[in-house]
Design a protein around this motif. Structure first.
Motif, PDB file in Angstrom:
ATOM      1  N   ASP A  77      14.068  -6.457   5.543  1.00  0.00           N
ATOM      2  CA  ASP A  77      14.660  -6.801   4.094  1.00  0.00           C
ATOM      3  C   ASP A  77      15.657  -7.159   3.763  1.00  0.00           C
ATOM      4  O   ASP A  77      17.019  -6.571   3.848  1.00  0.00           O
ATOM      5  N   THR A  89      15.540  -8.264  -3.208  1.00  0.00           N
ATOM      6  CA  THR A  89      15.860  -7.908  -2.299  1.00  0.00           C
ATOM      7  C   THR A  89      14.063  -7.758  -1.561  1.00  0.00           C
ATOM      8  O   THR A  89      13.190  -7.943  -2.399  1.00  0.00           O
ATOM      9  N   HIS A  91      11.346  -8.358   1.278  1.00  0.00           N
ATOM     10  CA  HIS A  91      10.410  -8.118   2.807  1.00  0.00           C
ATOM     11  C   HIS A  91      10.329  -9.531   3.778  1.00  0.00           C
ATOM     12  O   HIS A  91       9.468 -10.374   2.550  1.00  0.00           O
TER      13      HIS A  91
END
Length: 124
Positions: A77, A89, A91
């Motif tokens: 992340d 952010t 992933h």
């Protein structure tokens, strides 16, 4: 609206509270554009938004040994900072790690990966 230009010196890369010594990050956010042309379009193209994804590239002028422990095929992340208050952010599944060792220079590193799951695909 006030002009508010940003400098690269306000950028950052981190995972949680751990900051990493990268010198450049690039996040290409994109949406698949699906054609939905039909007889009601009046001769004009009609489209709808499809899958949203991102490609991340991280670069460091010099590999920070022991402090950049990443593995291909693993997910992380990443918090990518424009400033200390504005970030995104994502992933990311790491697809490649490309070190370069040059006898007369430093050891730059380049890491790239693909988004895996939802994220805010925009800038503010």
């Amino acid at each position: 609206m006030t002009f508010n230009p940003l400098s690269g010196v306000t950028g950052s890369v981190s995972i949680g509270a751990t900051a990493f010594a990268f010198t450049k990050w690039t996040l290409e956010m994109k949406c698949v554009v699906v054609k939905a042309n039909n007889f009601t379009g009046g001769g004009y193209q009609q489209v709808v938004a499809g899958m949203v994804s991102a490609s991340l590239t991280l670069e460091a002028d010099t590999y920070d040994q022991g402090n950049m422990a990443f593995s291909v095929g693993e997910t992380y992340d990443f918090v990518l900072g424009y400033t200390s208050e504005v970030n995104v952010t994502v992933h990311v599944l790491i697809e490649s790690i490309s070190p370069t060792v040059d006898y007369e220079n430093g050891q730059p590193i380049k890491i790239s990966g693909q988004s895996n799951g939802s994220f805010d695909a925009g800038i503010s």
